[in-house]
Design an enzyme around this catalytic site. Structure first.
Site, short mmCIF file in Angstrom:
data_model
loop_
_atom_site.label_atom_id
_atom_site.label_comp_id
_atom_site.label_asym_id
_atom_site.label_seq_id
_atom_site.Cartn_x
_atom_site.Cartn_y
_atom_site.Cartn_z
N HIS A 173 0.85 -1.20 0.00
CA HIS A 173 0.00 0.00 0.00
C HIS A 173 0.87 1.24 0.00
O HIS A 173 1.55 1.53 0.98
CB HIS A 173 -0.94 -0.02 1.21
N ASP A 175 0.76 5.14 -0.30
CA ASP A 175 -0.02 6.38 -0.36
C ASP A 175 0.70 7.42 -1.20
O ASP A 175 1.86 7.74 -0.90
CB ASP A 175 -0.21 6.95 1.06
N ASP A 287 -7.97 1.00 1.52
CA ASP A 287 -7.74 2.03 2.54
C ASP A 287 -8.70 3.21 2.58
O ASP A 287 -8.73 3.92 3.58
CB ASP A 287 -6.29 2.55 2.42
N HIS A 533 -6.82 9.16 -1.00
CA HIS A 533 -7.61 9.12 0.24
C HIS A 533 -6.94 9.78 1.44
O HIS A 533 -7.55 9.81 2.51
CB HIS A 533 -8.02 7.68 0.56
ZN ZN Z 1 -3.66 4.73 2.31
#
Ligand code: ZN
Length: 1073
Positions: A173, A175, A287, A533
């Site tokens: 993951h 970001d 997420d 997000h």
């Molecule tokens: Zn995230």
């Protein structure tokens, strides 16, 4: 005709001006002067008086106008003393007729009303989320090893006949910005993860990996050599590497508007198509903080077959797990058949990390998370650490196979099992195969899975920790996002039309097609990045927020360059005279420039108010035919230089067109000055001001709320509609509100500053307004005297400043006498409306929902809608009441990893429109869908996409300009041009000759008055004949494609007539010439 020399023309219309000027102000505000964010009210009045003085000087040559203003100021002072103000009704305007009339009765085809008016029948095997919420007790018991869950028991021999298939899906993951900026994460982590991925997958062909964020992937791709690229292509071909979703980011599903959701998906998918030839099949969203069916619809329309979601309320997960319905077809609330279904897997446990994905017991799973080995940076909170696997303990620690069974020593369990690494599509493929479904599409025969409709907000991960704070966090940037969206859309459409127009013109041109395409691409990517997000959610570190803000801001400036250079071509009468000079553009925005204005806009023809800065109040406004247009001159209150005056006039523009207006210096009786009154010093304002326009009334009988009553124009009935402000604090418990969580101490307390506000009343021929200045808020309520869409609702602009506060959130509360009970409605991503129910069994913060475009409540006869120009959190905690959080300042972290509070508040302008409508539809109270009226849809468009005004640079040889109108008629009222987006060439980096035409047919409710709506369109049963609609451009080719252009729908290869079902979003690959 001598053109005046020194007009300043600023920005697009009023909202943008506010935002831009605020943004520019950020670095210049001297915080030390105003540590508490309070304003000196006497100082404020002094500035107002200064301004009047200055206006008087400017007007010195015109005694009549000066006299008017002076009289009104003197009047004001006297009447305040006397305790009386304008006589009632004195601000109403009899002669508001400025425009060619919109039809008195909006022509709507009766067939177009059937969609929203149908009776609701629940699908036989359907699950409706509203029912699930009714059913659940939200009691939060301790679920043993599986917190919030329940113990699971199973027999060793359950899988003897059919082995349990296990897919381990390696993912990472990443970001695109959170604790570090996008670039810093890339440099420190992401590039190494991707490089390792190539090495490790090559070592063993059984290994698999998925990747989802194309923002990172494309950056990495740009930096690797051909050899590595070939290796990546082979990994994708062999199925070891899968691109899941393939959007630019994994977007926030609460705050993102569907324009931006689509744009970032198209950007990612187009990159994949050009560089890898990959078509993603499965969505991956582990997420985002709650999930929206809008995203499910967009993925389905893009041709994806499956999707996975993760962050869902723990009680909902537990319920679905016990019902064995964690896998379902997600269907839109409004869908009357199964055309929107997409197969969805909801992950069952708390998180997407190793402890919460291997099985129900995190203390066992954590023992196999080798990153948490003793002595490392992180450990297992369940206090049983992982052990390194050695030859000595391998028998004990790892599963081993006896006969046909696999035994798990730590579970003391053996059963029949097939375990393998897989991609997420490998999993769905096996799932579909095991249930007899076809590999990509719908159920074959009997439904193998239930159908779920509704949304998955508001998310809670434990206890009363509801993630409703991020619906509002960093509201300044949520607004900035919308400004870029509006400008990017304008630039995309103008750019595509200009390219086609130049091609038709057939001569070489100086138009910077390639440079502009680069600017557009960068803006698409910056907007896309912000949909991440932790970006639009407002949940990044302070400096990461600044990084996003800087990207948005630069992209706004860049797309403006695209807008002006395209508009220049389109309005130029003598095309060979076109030149491109970036240092001295022909048209400008935001700069000191003289004379003419070009206005352009929107798929429906429009008449709308335009406000520009001018340096003299003596202005005459002429339209393209040379007719004098009525105008209003008002003071600019927030400009200390006194150099400018606001000039407002009602402009008209053809659909997608540009209009030309001329401003000339000189006295003009049709240009009238506004009149002002001021109130302060605790005067009883009960008799203050009353502003009436077209049947709507602003009344200020109390010193907090200046809006108290609204009147329905249909029958003159009067409703209580009181606008107030309120404070929330944060709880005294250990866990407090932060960027994600809203944990209020109690119900809000009404905002009541010790000092009375300063009130300024502006009265003019085109608009009147009441501006109320409190220590933390300046509220501007404006009524337009226009027989158009803007004249139908009250415009509300709240400029909020809570920089001096500690752990406080400020809300706007609208109290009405509508009997709405516990029911209200919020939109999802500006695409659809979700009915809501305020539930006493939930804590206060759980009853807040995301509001991207609107919130409304209604009873049998009336609907009250608040339309918004920025995403915020909204609720209806009492019958008849709406509440919107406008800003939050929080001094601590809320333990979700961010590691800081929210203390970087800005002065933030929140813009809204408040619309009161008489309602006759008998919509069933239980229906899980609801639709805005056409007027409400259109009011939202006016609020979010104001006219963009441009000024012609000062030059002696001003060339002739002609209005541009590419369409012979408006789009149908219910048809929205989402985008006309130039497609990048596969051969080279620049634009191809094709564009993506993205259309949305909006669902709307006919149960509202269609009298005098000011709309200049009609409905056509969802049909558009593009060839007939275009004036001089021709359709060279058109084909129906999937949303992001990955798939071509061959059955509809060259449609003569475009036809959309209600709520449908459809993309065409279009070539104009
Ligand atoms: Zn995230």
């Amino acid at each position: 005709m001598k053109l005046s020399r020194q007009f300043t023309v600023l920005g697009s219309a009023i909202f943008c001006v506010v935002i831009f000027s605020l943004y520019l102000m950020l670095d210049h505000i001297d915080y030390s002067k105003n540590p508490n964010g309070e304003r000196n009210q006497n100082g404020q009045l002094g500035i107002l008086q200064d301004k009047i003085d200055h206006l008087e000087r400017l007007l010195a040559e015109n005694n009549e106008i000066i006299a008017n203003i002076r009289d009104s100021v003197i009047n004001l002072r006297e009447t305040v003393k006397d305790g009386k103000m304008f006589p009632e009704g004195s601000m109403s305007q009899g002669n508001g007729e400025l425009l060619p009339p919109a039809p008195a009765l909006l022509p709507i085809h009766s067939e177009d009303c059937q969609f929203a008016a149908r009776t609701y029948s629940k699908a036989a095997d359907g699950v409706q989320m509203l029912d699930v919420y009714d059913l659940l007790s939200f009691d939060n018991p301790d679920g043993g090893v599986w917190k919030q869950g329940f113990d699971i028991s199973y027999q060793d021999n359950e899988w003897d006949n059919e082995p349990l298939q296990v897919f381990v899906v390696p993912h990472s993951h990443n970001d695109p910005g959170w604790l570090k900026t996008f670039d810093d994460y890339y440099r420190d982590q992401t590039q190494h993860i991707l490089n390792n991925m190539v090495v490790k997958l090559h070592e063993d062909s059984r290994r698999k990996m998925i990747w989802s964020e194309i923002s990172y992937f494309s950056k990495w791709w740009d930096g690797i050599d051909e050899q590595k690229r070939d290796a990546v292509k082979r990994l994708i071909e062999s199925g070891q590497l899968e691109v899941a979703t393939g959007g630019w980011v994994m977007p926030d599903e609460a705050n993102a508007h569907y324009f931006a959701l689509i744009d970032q998906l198209v950007e990612g998918h187009q990159w994949l198509e050009r560089n890898l030839g990959v078509k993603p099949k499965t969505g991956w969203a582990v997420d985002p903080f709650g999930h929206s069916p809008t995203q499910a619809y967009l993925l389905r329309q893009a041709g994806l077959s499956n999707m996975l979601i993760q962050r869902v309320h723990y009680s909902v997960k537990k319920h679905f797990a016990s019902q064995k319905t964690l896998e379902f077809f997600w269907r839109q609330n409004w869908d009357q058949d199964s055309s929107s279904d997409i197969l969805c897997h909801m992950m069952p446990f708390y998180s997407y990390d190793v402890p919460h994905t291997c099985g129900p017991d995190p203390k066992i799973c954590c023992q196999f998370d080798f990153k948490r080995l003793p002595g490392g940076r992180i450990s297992c909170p369940w206090r049983i650490p992982p052990q390194a696997i050695t030859d000595n303990n391998i028998q004990e620690r790892l599963p081993s196979t006896y006969h046909n069974s696999t035994c798990f020593p730590v579970y003391r369990l053996c059963f029949s099992l097939q375990a393998q690494f897989g991609t997420i599509s490998d999993y769905f493929e096996a799932l579909r195969k095991s249930t007899g479904m076809d590999p990509v599409g719908m159920n074959v025969g009997q439904l193998a899975f239930p159908v779920l409709s509704g949304d998955l907000f508001t998310y809670a991960d434990r206890d009363d920790h509801y993630w409703s704070g991020y619906f509002t966090s960093r509201p300044f940037y949520k607004r900035l996002d919308r400004v870029l969206e509006s400008h990017l859309r304008a630039a995309e459409v103008l750019y595509s039309l200009t390219l086609a127009n130049i091609q038709k013109y057939g001569q070489p041109s100086d138009y910077p097609a390639v440079d502009n395409y680069k600017l557009l691409t960068e803006a698409r990517r910056n907007l896309g990045l912000f949909q991440h997000h932790d970006a639009i959610a407002g949940t990044g570190k302070d400096w990461v927020v600044v990084d996003y803000g800087t990207r948005l801001y630069h992209s706004i400036l860049n797309v403006k360059r695209v807008i002006v250079s395209s508009a220049h071509w389109l309005v130029l009468k003598d095309k060979p005279a076109y030149y491109h000079d970036p240092s001295n553009p022909f048209l400008q925005m935001d700069d000191v420039q003289p004379s003419q204005d070009n206005l352009w806009q929107k798929n429906q023809a429009r008449t709308s108010m335009v406000t520009v800065y001018v340096t003299t109040p003596k202005v005459r406004v002429l339209d393209a035919l040379g007719h004098v247009v009525r105008a209003q001159v008002s003071a600019v209150w927030n400009d200390a230089s006194h150099a400018a005056t606001d000039l407002s006039f009602v402009a008209q523009a053809a659909p997608l067109g540009l209009s030309v207006y001329q401003l000339m210096e000189g006295m003009e009786p049709r240009t009238e000055a506004a009149k002002y009154m001021f109130l302060q010093d605790g005067m009883k304002i009960s008799v203050c001001c009353k502003v009436i326009h077209l049947g709507m009334t602003l009344k200020c009988p109390e010193n907090i709320s200046c809006l108290q009553k609204m009147r329905l124009k249909e029958d003159d009935s009067e409703f209580l509609v009181k606008v107030e402000f309120a404070w929330y604090g944060t709880t005294s418990n250990k866990d407090k509100s932060g960027a994600y969580l809203f944990l209020p101490d109690k119900e809000a307390t009404i905002y009541s500053p010790s000092q009375p506000p300063v009130v300024r009343v502006t009265k003019g021929p085109l608009f009147s307004e009441v501006t109320t200045t409190f220590p933390h808020i300046t509220q501007n309520l404006r009524l337009y005297n226009i027989h158009g869409v803007e004249g139908q609702s009250v415009e509300i602009c709240n400029t909020v400043d809570i920089r001096g506060e500690i752990n406080r959130e400020i809300a706007m509360r609208i109290t009405s006498d509508l009997n709405s009970k516990d029911r209200f409605f919020t939109d999802l991503n500006g695409y659809q409306v979700q009915p809501r129910k305020t539930m006493a069994k939930l804590p206060l913060q759980a009853n807040f929902y995301p509001m991207t475009s609107m919130v409304y409540l209604q009873d049998s006869g009336t609907r009250l809608s608040l339309l918004t120009a920025q995403s915020l959190g909204a609720a209806s905690l009492k019958s008849g009441q709406l509440e919107v959080i406008m800003d939050r300042r929080l001094n601590q972290d809320d333990n979700r990893g961010l590691g800081q509070g929210v203390l970087d508040n800005k002065i933030t302008a929140n813009s809204f429109r408040l619309l009161l409508e008489k309602r006759s539809s008998a919509e069933e109270e239980t229906a899980p869908y609801s639709y805005p009226s056409l007027l409400s849809h259109m009011s939202f468009m006016y609020l979010n996409h104001p006219f963009i005004s441009m000024a012609v640079s000062q030059r002696s040889d001003a060339p002739s300009l002609i209005p541009y109108s590419p369409l012979s008629a408006s789009f149908p009222c219910d048809m929205h041009l989402v985008n006309l987006r130039a497609i990048q060439s596969k051969v080279w980096g620049g634009p191809s000759e094709q564009a993506a035409l993205i259309l949305h047919r909006k669902g709307f409710d006919c149960g509202f008055s269609n009298r005098n709506t000011g709309l200049l369109c009609t409905t056509t049963r969802g049909k558009i004949h593009l060839e007939k609609l275009l004036t001089d451009l021709k359709v060279k080719s058109i084909s129906h494609v999937s949303l992001s252009l990955m798939h071509t729908h061959s059955s509809d290869a060259n449609p003569q007539e475009i036809s959309l079902k209600p709520m449908e979003i459809r993309t065409y690959r279009l070539q104009l010439s």
